[in-house]
Design a protein around this motif. Structure first.
Motif: not given
Lengths: 106, 381
Positions: B4-25
């Motif tokens: 299980t995950a709270e959020i699954v981000v599909i795509g390890g480009g700049v959009s995916g990684l910057s969104c993952a960072y901002n969401l975690a923050k």
């Protein structure tokens, strides 16, 4: 301490390769972009095979992680270790020569 | 194995990684980023990495301005040198129609706090020694525009996201996404299957394919764009030099290479990312015309990547009616890298708080079914 230069064009020492792998930038496509190996004037003809030989000699799980996690497919086992994508032109080409080849003279 | 995950981000480009960072923050735990290859293998790692605020539409100017504010502090924030260099963007003007456009637009940019100014040809020659100004009427110059090393931005976001607990799975291609009831989605990969209440689809030109798995139709099309690089040269070029009319851009990277591209209006839509000799010839001609001395420079490498082009060349962001918990960002049309820091901030606000600090309603997918759309005239290539 002795220095062993691996990539002369981009001035990358062998210790920088080990350190990049340790930090998780160890698959060949990422390593190339992280250290600059293979992206200089010679485009890898002097350093790429040496780099692959060193990668093939690394064998612990920690060394097989890459930026962001487990990437065994990218690191591969030594038999799978491969060159990065080879891009044109085969030889560095002067812009004047490229255009002359295409029929445009100055 | 099903996880299980709270959020699954599909795509390890700049959009995916910057969104993952901002969401975690913003306090989200248990974020998983799924990337089918290695980080940056898609459009981010292939892009020119230019960051400009010179746009035609107010909404685009504001987003780009806010992005630059983030880029200016990003190396410190992420603890990773992004090589962001603000050498400015110099937009060359080649005809009366373009002159009219920039004369009308520069005051709008200024009013919104973007310090663009018009230069005459002598000022252009002073700013860029060796530039050929034949045929150039004037130029618009914004000194706070610039460019990064795209991989450094990716790795910086990836490392910072990991420190906040984000899991990034490379070599993990998503093969299916479907709703499984009680507001959850099932995301299947050859390794693991994830159950999650939130899916963020940011897979570049493949975003529409992922969306199609859920029955969502996204009207974007992939187009190949090519880049070539010279051997490293002594530093001579501060600003990125671009032309709307001729569709080129040239920059000198921090290690001295001249990097650039030129569009091709005859390029068909496809997923082709092969390099072409045709591009090499057209690019070489355009580069030598603007910088005659570079005839003696060597091209050492060329490559190609995909623009994910939307009907109005503007991004498609946000939610989709009837698909609660699904979010996407795509259709950046060649401008995804420069917009990623602000888009990531806004999407993370939308996902965690339900609203954004800058309105993005005009960028929802639904705009395409609501009639007329407006294209920004400042699109290059």
């Amino acid at each position: 301490m002795t220095k062993t230069v691996l990539c002369h064009c981009e001035d990358v020492e062998i210790d920088e390769l080990y350190s990049a792998v340790k930090q998780g930038y160890g698959d060949i496509e990422t390593l190339k972009r992280y250290t600059g190996i293979g992206t200089g004037k010679c485009q890898g003809k002097c350093c790429l095979v040496q780099t692959l030989r060193i990668l093939a000699s690394l064998d612990t799980p920690a060394e097989r992680k890459t930026a962001g996690g487990d990437a065994s497919e990218l690191m591969g086992d030594p038999r799978k270790i491969r060159l990065p994508t080879i891009r044109p032109p085969l030889l560095p080409m002067r812009i004047d020569d490229i255009l002359e080849e295409n029929g445009e003279r100055r | 194995m099903t996880k299980t995950a709270e959020i699954v981000v599909i795509g390890g480009g700049v959009s995916g990684l910057s969104c993952a960072y901002n969401l975690a923050k913003r306090g989200v735990n248990d974020i998983v980023v799924l990337e089918k290859g290695y980080i940056g293998m898609g459009a981010t790692g292939r892009c020119g990495a230019g960051v400009r605020q010179q746009w035609g539409m107010e909404e685009n100017i504001i987003l780009a301005r806010e992005s630059v504010k983030i880029f200016e502090r990003l190396s410190g924030e992420l603890g990773f040198n992004t090589f962001f260099r603000q050498g400015g963007y110099l937009l060359l003007v080649f005809d009366e129609r373009e002159f009219e456009l920039v004369s009308k637009t520069v005051p709008i940019q200024n009013r919104l706090g973007v310090p663009t100014r018009l230069l005459d040809t002598k000022e252009v020659a002073d700013l860029v020694p060796g530039i050929n100004t034949d045929g150039v009427l004037a130029a618009a110059y914004c000194p706070t525009d610039g460019f990064c090393y795209p991989y450094a931005v990716l790795w910086g976001y990836a490392e910072a996201a990991r420190r906040l607990g984000v899991q990034i799975r490379v070599c993990t291609e998503v093969t299916s996404v479907s709703p499984v009831g009680s507001g959850r989605y099932e995301v299947v990969t050859p390794r693991d299957t994830y159950h999650t209440p939130i899916v963020l689809n940011v897979a570049g030109a493949r975003t529409k394919d992922i969306a199609a798995m859920l029955g969502i139709e996204i009207p974007t099309e992939p187009f190949r764009h090519e880049i070539a690089v010279t051997e490293p040269l002594k530093p001579f070029l501060d600003p990125m030099v671009i032309s709307l009319k001729k569709g080129f851009y040239f920059l000198q990277s921090v290690r001295g290479e001249v990097v650039g591209g030129i569009g091709d209006e005859n390029e068909p839509s496809s997923f082709n990312t092969k390099s072409s000799p045709d591009f090499l010839f057209r690019y070489a001609a355009a580069l030598r015309e603007i910088f005659p001395a570079l005839g003696k420079a060597r091209i050492i490498r060329q490559w190609a990547g995909l623009y994910d082009v939307s009907p109005d060349a503007r991004p498609i962001l946000g939610t989709v009616d009837g698909h609660p918990g699904y979010y996407h960002a795509c259709g950046f049309s060649g401008h995804g890298f420069m917009l990623s820091p602000i888009v990531a901030r806004l999407l993370s606000e939308l996902i965690t708080a339900g609203s954004t600090s800058i309105p993005i309603g005009g960028l929802e997918l639904s705009r395409f079914s609501e009639g007329s759309i407006t294209k920004d005239p400042y699109v290059v290539g």
